[in-house]
Design a protein around this motif. Structure first.
Motif, PDB file in Angstrom:
ATOM      1  N   LEU A  24       0.823  -1.214   0.000  1.00 52.50           N
ATOM      2  CA  LEU A  24       0.000   0.000   0.000  1.00 52.50           C
ATOM      3  C   LEU A  24       0.852   1.258   0.000  1.00 52.50           C
ATOM      4  N   MET A  25       0.269   2.359  -0.467  1.00 53.72           N
ATOM      5  CA  MET A  25       0.917   3.664  -0.329  1.00 53.72           C
ATOM      6  C   MET A  25       0.327   4.334   0.915  1.00 53.72           C
ATOM      7  N   VAL A  26       1.184   5.028   1.648  1.00 52.78           N
ATOM      8  CA  VAL A  26       0.714   5.756   2.829  1.00 52.78           C
ATOM      9  C   VAL A  26       0.832   7.248   2.535  1.00 52.78           C
ATOM     10  N   VAL A  27      -0.264   7.978   2.742  1.00 54.70           N
ATOM     11  CA  VAL A  27      -0.252   9.435   2.563  1.00 54.70           C
ATOM     12  C   VAL A  27      -0.433  10.048   3.946  1.00 54.70           C
ATOM     13  N   GLU A  28       0.508  10.911   4.349  1.00 52.02           N
ATOM     14  CA  GLU A  28       0.388  11.554   5.664  1.00 52.02           C
ATOM     15  C   GLU A  28       0.313  13.059   5.490  1.00 52.02           C
ATOM     16  N   GLY A  29      -0.537  13.695   6.275  1.00 52.77           N
ATOM     17  CA  GLY A  29      -0.632  15.148   6.172  1.00 52.77           C
ATOM     18  C   GLY A  29      -1.427  15.706   7.325  1.00 52.77           C
ATOM     19  N   ILE A  30      -1.758  17.016   7.220  1.00 50.69           N
ATOM     20  CA  ILE A  30      -2.619  17.613   8.251  1.00 50.69           C
ATOM     21  C   ILE A  30      -3.731  18.384   7.558  1.00 50.69           C
ATOM     22  N   ALA A  31      -4.873  18.512   8.243  1.00 51.97           N
ATOM     23  CA  ALA A  31      -5.999  19.256   7.684  1.00 51.97           C
ATOM     24  C   ALA A  31      -6.834  19.821   8.826  1.00 51.97           C
ATOM     25  N   PRO A  32      -7.520  20.951   8.574  1.00 47.43           N
ATOM     26  CA  PRO A  32      -8.361  21.537   9.628  1.00 47.43           C
ATOM     27  C   PRO A  32      -9.571  20.651   9.931  1.00 47.43           C
ATOM     28  N   VAL A  33      -9.919  20.557  11.223  1.00 51.50           N
ATOM     29  CA  VAL A  33     -11.056  19.720  11.636  1.00 51.50           C
ATOM     30  C   VAL A  33     -12.342  20.175  10.938  1.00 51.50           C
ATOM     31  N   GLY A  34     -12.504  21.490  10.792  1.00 50.26           N
ATOM     32  CA  GLY A  34     -13.731  22.022  10.187  1.00 50.26           C
ATOM     33  C   GLY A  34     -13.951  21.514   8.778  1.00 50.26           C
ATOM     34  N   GLU A  35     -12.856  21.265   8.067  1.00 49.15           N
ATOM     35  CA  GLU A  35     -12.968  20.803   6.677  1.00 49.15           C
ATOM     36  C   GLU A  35     -13.086  19.281   6.605  1.00 49.15           C
ATOM     37  N   MET A  36     -12.824  18.596   7.741  1.00 49.01           N
ATOM     38  CA  MET A  36     -12.806  17.127   7.719  1.00 49.01           C
ATOM     39  C   MET A  36     -14.197  16.533   7.970  1.00 49.01           C
ATOM     40  N   ILE A  37     -15.180  17.393   8.237  1.00 51.29           N
ATOM     41  CA  ILE A  37     -16.528  16.872   8.470  1.00 51.29           C
ATOM     42  C   ILE A  37     -17.032  16.265   7.154  1.00 51.29           C
ATOM     43  N   GLY A  38     -17.521  15.026   7.227  1.00 53.76           N
ATOM     44  CA  GLY A  38     -17.990  14.350   6.016  1.00 53.76           C
ATOM     45  C   GLY A  38     -16.867  13.715   5.207  1.00 53.76           C
ATOM     46  N   PHE A  39     -15.668  13.681   5.788  1.00 54.14           N
ATOM     47  CA  PHE A  39     -14.499  13.129   5.076  1.00 54.14           C
ATOM     48  C   PHE A  39     -14.691  11.650   4.756  1.00 54.14           C
ATOM     49  N   SER A  40     -15.315  10.905   5.703  1.00 55.18           N
ATOM     50  CA  SER A  40     -15.362   9.452   5.526  1.00 55.18           C
ATOM     51  C   SER A  40     -16.111   9.054   4.254  1.00 55.18           C
ATOM     52  N   SER A  41     -17.244   9.716   3.962  1.00 53.86           N
ATOM     53  CA  SER A  41     -17.971   9.301   2.750  1.00 53.86           C
ATOM     54  C   SER A  41     -17.229   9.757   1.495  1.00 53.86           C
ATOM     55  N   ASP A  42     -16.574  10.934   1.545  1.00 55.27           N
ATOM     56  CA  ASP A  42     -15.854  11.428   0.358  1.00 55.27           C
ATOM     57  C   ASP A  42     -14.658  10.547   0.016  1.00 55.27           C
ATOM     58  N   ILE A  43     -13.899  10.140   1.038  1.00 58.14           N
ATOM     59  CA  ILE A  43     -12.695   9.347   0.751  1.00 58.14           C
ATOM     60  C   ILE A  43     -13.099   7.972   0.226  1.00 58.14           C
ATOM     61  N   ARG A  44     -14.217   7.448   0.739  1.00 58.31           N
ATOM     62  CA  ARG A  44     -14.673   6.147   0.236  1.00 58.31           C
ATOM     63  C   ARG A  44     -14.996   6.233  -1.245  1.00 58.31           C
ATOM     64  N   SER A  45     -15.748   7.279  -1.637  1.00 59.61           N
ATOM     65  CA  SER A  45     -16.132   7.342  -3.058  1.00 59.61           C
ATOM     66  C   SER A  45     -14.928   7.681  -3.937  1.00 59.61           C
TER      67      SER A  45
END
Length: 715
Positions: free
Chosen positions: A647-668
């Motif tokens: 697998l490839m691993v991607v590491e980074g940082i992001a604001p919590v406010g923008e991460m809301i709803g991340f789980s469904s977006d990353i899945r699609s």
């Protein structure tokens, strides 16, 4: 229970989905408490319905079992803890009750971010680690590794875990022994919790099984034979009995770490010796609700013996509480017993004033250090009852939730009828609101998740004057941003107003504060410190309480958007006070201090800070672009990309406010093939071009005036 030498208090801790609860099932089956056939699927320690549905552990669960090792019966009190980052508070609290932590790591994934967090939580509490590498069967069946490759990979995992342990132990003076884990010592076990087999160096010598045999039996689907020849529960429980300290060994080292009382006192001696005849000292680490018995407090008995009918003090509350019953937890069942002596983990009913973290004792005493949680709440939701009739019940339930889980903050707004719950993440709040609906039967409406912000000055301010409404009192205050090291020391609980002054002074100087400043600390509010630089001002002593109150008000509601201020050093340089007490009351002093603090903060160019998260995504290489795009598209930044296994691993940082709803977006975006996890990483200054817009949005939500004061002309 009466021979502390034969007691082991342990917690199982790991990254989410590395197999803690499945492993606990094996241990329960080995102790004859659940049937062997269902172990691994029953998930006996996930006692709540929503845990079984979601397939994750949410609440730490306790169980006591016995195991015979070297012809002696041992009592093992085990706590199965959650792995998901949103429930990290449960892990910290569990570590206070135990002396050993069995860290579980997935053989394929290796040490993950949450593995590091749980190790740090264990070591900070002075809890000794051992390692179990789970899912070894995947190396053989999925990755088709041979004996050499497999051993290399396992040694790599051990090396990573040891590097984490070494890094953390360097800062600890009270641990002289080498706490790193090794195969030769027998502090590392390998196996598969799902297929119920396990090995360690001592067990291999005893049973004669080699890695070659394991690969052969695993490949030929003879897993049952492997389980019969080397059952996992024996290997792990032997390791627990041999390598984890018993209370008699552990308490002399642990008590000074978590208790600041008089080390020469008789009470300290009772705790060091685990004296069951001494005064009762009981530390509550968990509160749970039982529909029949009411509130149950679970925790560690450090000294004395708990019995029904005792009247005990609860730290921080007046009067005494009477114990109604004493028991031990067996997963979801609670067995009542006559008495629980020192060195054990007990569950008690009748302590109505206790919260998670309370010290309960038969004589008044210095309470234990508060349990420090590594992260603070970053996300908030409003909750309101659908019908007005349920309102009193909802308020009562919310207060109960705050008692059970100290990492949740509840704010009950009487004016708007809105109740705000703040927690560690979306999942945390979702679980809490679902439980209110299901268990209490209160239908609620929840608002959209709101992110928690902070405010912090960026520059040093001038000396600012604050004048009271009657013009008779004046305060002169300046502020400047405080060093990150000092802020972190306050967050970790290494600096507080409860400490002896000399100790506090030294801790502040260690964190980088100069000597003169550290001698004049008047109060610490959140992560802000007030320094009293005044000299011989009449009446200031009796007015100081009001000054601190005005300061607290000003810092709780910052000047930009009424969000809490953090990391600020405030200096009171001078004050002019009216002779007459009547003219320097609360209505005069509080507004004057508030005004001075807000003007000084604005002069120090205060900015809005937003909470951020570390993000790690594991994804097949063809979806790597989509995964990194998901982070960058959320105002995040990608710090590192590398290959690990297939697998490839991607590491980074992001604001919590923008991460809301991340789980469904990353899945699609990755066709459902990514696995990810996030961890809270504190606050950082929001980009200048977004400041004004975000401040207006928050002011509008809170019903504040939409014009900023003219003096904020730098945004």
């Amino acid at each position: 229970m009466d021979t502390p030498e034969n007691i082991r208090n342990i917690a199982i801790a790991a990254h989410v989905d590395h197999g803690k609860t499945t492993l606990s099932d094996n241990l329960l089956a080995g102790a004859g408490m659940i049937s062997e056939g269902t172990a691994g699927e029953q998930l006996a320690m996930d006692t709540k319905e929503d845990e079984q549905e979601r397939g994750i552990t949410i609440d730490a669960a306790n169980v006591s079992m016995t195991h015979e090792y070297e012809d002696t019966n041992h009592l093992i009190n085990l706590i199965d803890t959650p792995g998901h980052v949103d429930f990290g508070g449960d892990v910290t609290r569990a570590m206070r009750a135990v002396d050993g932590a069995l860290v579980v790591v997935d053989a394929v994934e290796g040490a993950m971010p949450q593995t590091e967090t749980v190790l740090r939580q264990a070591l900070r509490e002075g809890v000794k680690p051992t390692l179990f590498i789970n899912k070894v069967d995947r190396l053989i069946s999925e990755l088709q590794e041979g004996e050499e490759e497999m051993q290399e990979r396992l040694l790599g995992v051990i090396a990573d875990v040891n590097e984490l342990i070494r890094g953390m132990i360097e800062e600890m003076d009270d641990i002289d022994d080498d706490w790193t884990v090794s195969v030769e010592d027998g502090t590392v076990g390998f196996g598969s919790a799902l297929y119920k087999w396990g090995v360690s160096m001592p067990s291999m010598q005893r049973t004669g099984i080699s890695f070659e045999d394991i690969i052969e039996l695993e490949r030929n689907d003879k897993r049952d034979e492997l389980h019969e020849r080397s059952p996992l529960s024996d290997v792990v429980l032997d390791m627990v009995c041999e390598h984890f300290p018993n209370p008699v060994d552990a308490q002399p080292r642990r008590v000074p770490r978590i208790w600041r009382g008089d080390a020469e006192s008789e009470l300290a001696e009772d705790m060091r010796l685990v004296n069951e005849e001494g005064d009762v000292v009981f530390m509550v680490t968990d509160i749970s609700m039982d529909p029949h018995a009411g509130e149950i407090a679970t925790g560690r008995v450090f000294s004395g013996t708990l019995e029904k009918g005792q009247d005990l003090y609860v730290s921080g509350t007046a009067g005494k509480n009477r114990i109604q019953s004493v028991g031990l937890f067996m997963g979801s069942e609670r067995e009542e017993v006559e008495r629980v002596p020192a060195g054990n983990i007990a569950s008690v009913t009748g302590l109505r004033d206790a919260i998670a973290g309370s010290t309960v004792s038969s004589a008044e005493m210095t309470p234990f250090e508060s349990i420090e949680h590594i992260s603070e709440p970053v996300i908030t939701k409003s909750v309101e009852a659908q019908t007005m009739d349920d309102l009193p019940k909802l308020i009562e339930t919310l207060q109960q939730v705050a008692k059970e889980d100290p990492t949740i903050q509840i704010e009950i707004n009487e004016d708007t009828g809105e109740h705000l719950i703040s927690g560690q993440g979306e999942l945390h709040l979702e679980v809490i609101t679902q439980r209110i609906e299901k268990e209490q039967g209160i239908p609620v409406n929840t608002g959209e998740p709101i992110v928690v912000y902070r405010e912090q000055p960026q520059e040093e301010s001038r000396e600012v004057e604050g004048v009271s409404p009657n013009r008779h009192n004046k305060f002169y205050i300046s502020i400047h941003p405080m060093g990150q090291e000092i802020v972190e020391a306050i967050q970790r609980g290494e600096v507080s107003m409860d400490m002896p002054e000399l100790e506090r002074r030294e801790a502040l100087q260690d964190a980088g504060m100069d000597k003169d400043t550290s001698q004049n600390v008047e109060t610490i509010h959140g992560t802000n410190i007030l320094i009293d630089d005044t000299k011989g001002i009449q009446h200031l002593n009796e007015t100081m309480e009001l000054v601190v109150e005005g300061l607290s008000e000003a810092l709780d509601d910052g000047p930009l958007a009424a969000e809490p201020v953090q990391g600020t050093l405030l200096r009171l340089h001078d004050a002019r006070l009216h002779e007459d007490t009547i003219h320097r009351g609360p209505a005069q002093v509080i507004p004057a201090v508030r005004e001075a603090v807000h003007h000084a903060l604005i002069d120090g160019e205060i900015r809005l800070l937003e909470p951020i998260q570390d993000v790690r995504i594991d994804v097949p290489s063809e979806h790597m672009g989509a995964a990194s795009g998901e982070i960058q598209g959320r105002r995040g930044r990608v710090d590192d990309m590398y290959q690990e296994g297939g697998l490839m691993v991607v590491e980074g940082i992001a604001p919590v406010g923008e991460m809301i709803g991340f789980s469904s977006d990353i899945r699609s975006a990755t066709e459902g093939r990514a696995s990810w996890n996030t961890e809270n990483a504190g606050f950082r200054v929001m980009a200048d071009n977004l400041q004004r817009e975000k401040i207006m949005e928050i002011r509008e939500r809170k019903g504040m005036k939409l014009e900023l004061p003219e003096s904020i002309d730098y945004l």
